[in-house]
Design a protein around this motif. Sequence first.
Motif, short mmCIF file in Angstrom:
data_model
loop_
_atom_site.label_atom_id
_atom_site.label_comp_id
_atom_site.label_asym_id
_atom_site.label_seq_id
_atom_site.Cartn_x
_atom_site.Cartn_y
_atom_site.Cartn_z
N ASN A 17 -0.44 3.09 2.45
CA ASN A 17 -0.74 1.80 3.08
C ASN A 17 -1.54 2.06 4.36
O ASN A 17 -0.99 2.48 5.37
CB ASN A 17 0.58 1.09 3.37
CG ASN A 17 0.36 -0.28 3.95
OD1 ASN A 17 -0.67 -0.56 4.57
ND2 ASN A 17 1.32 -1.15 3.72
N LYS A 19 -3.03 -0.02 6.27
CA LYS A 19 -2.76 -0.97 7.37
C LYS A 19 -1.63 -0.44 8.25
O LYS A 19 -1.73 -0.46 9.47
CB LYS A 19 -2.35 -2.33 6.80
CG LYS A 19 -3.52 -3.14 6.29
CD LYS A 19 -3.04 -4.49 5.81
CE LYS A 19 -4.18 -5.25 5.18
NZ LYS A 19 -3.74 -6.50 4.55
N ASP A 20 -0.57 0.04 7.62
CA ASP A 20 0.56 0.59 8.39
C ASP A 20 0.13 1.84 9.15
O ASP A 20 0.54 2.06 10.29
CB ASP A 20 1.73 0.94 7.45
CG ASP A 20 2.43 -0.32 6.94
OD1 ASP A 20 2.17 -1.41 7.49
OD2 ASP A 20 3.23 -0.20 6.00
N THR A 74 -8.23 -4.60 5.51
CA THR A 74 -7.66 -3.28 5.26
C THR A 74 -8.61 -2.17 5.68
O THR A 74 -9.73 -2.08 5.16
CB THR A 74 -7.33 -3.14 3.76
OG1 THR A 74 -6.50 -4.23 3.38
CG2 THR A 74 -6.63 -1.82 3.46
#
Length: 102
Positions: A17, A19-20, A74
């Motif tokens: 991920n 984004k994280d 993203t």
Amino acid sequence: LTSKTDSFTKKPEIKPNTKDAMEHLLDQIAQHFPLNKLDVSICQKICVGCPKKLLQYMEQEYDFWREVLAKSETPTLGDIHKLAKSSIKIHKALSNNGILKP
Ligand code: SF4
């Protein structure tokens, strides 16, 4: 043999991920850089490079990526790698100027 090759060829079920990962990197940057504190005197008698410009660049990148994440866009792994690399270099330059602790 089949089960061993399967573990290499099988795609991971959970995609990383980004984004994280970017969120985590931005938190680290906020923690380690004096962002948006340019009232703190950064200009010195002798500078190695221009720490003021480097810190401004870091602030712009930080604000840009916070905005990207806020829009639920993203980032790519390349974006994360590039920002991480820049932040390491700039942290080192600011440390060399005595603005940050190494
Ligand atoms: S080089 Fe940059 S940080 Fe150093 S005195 Fe000039 S403007 Fe300030």
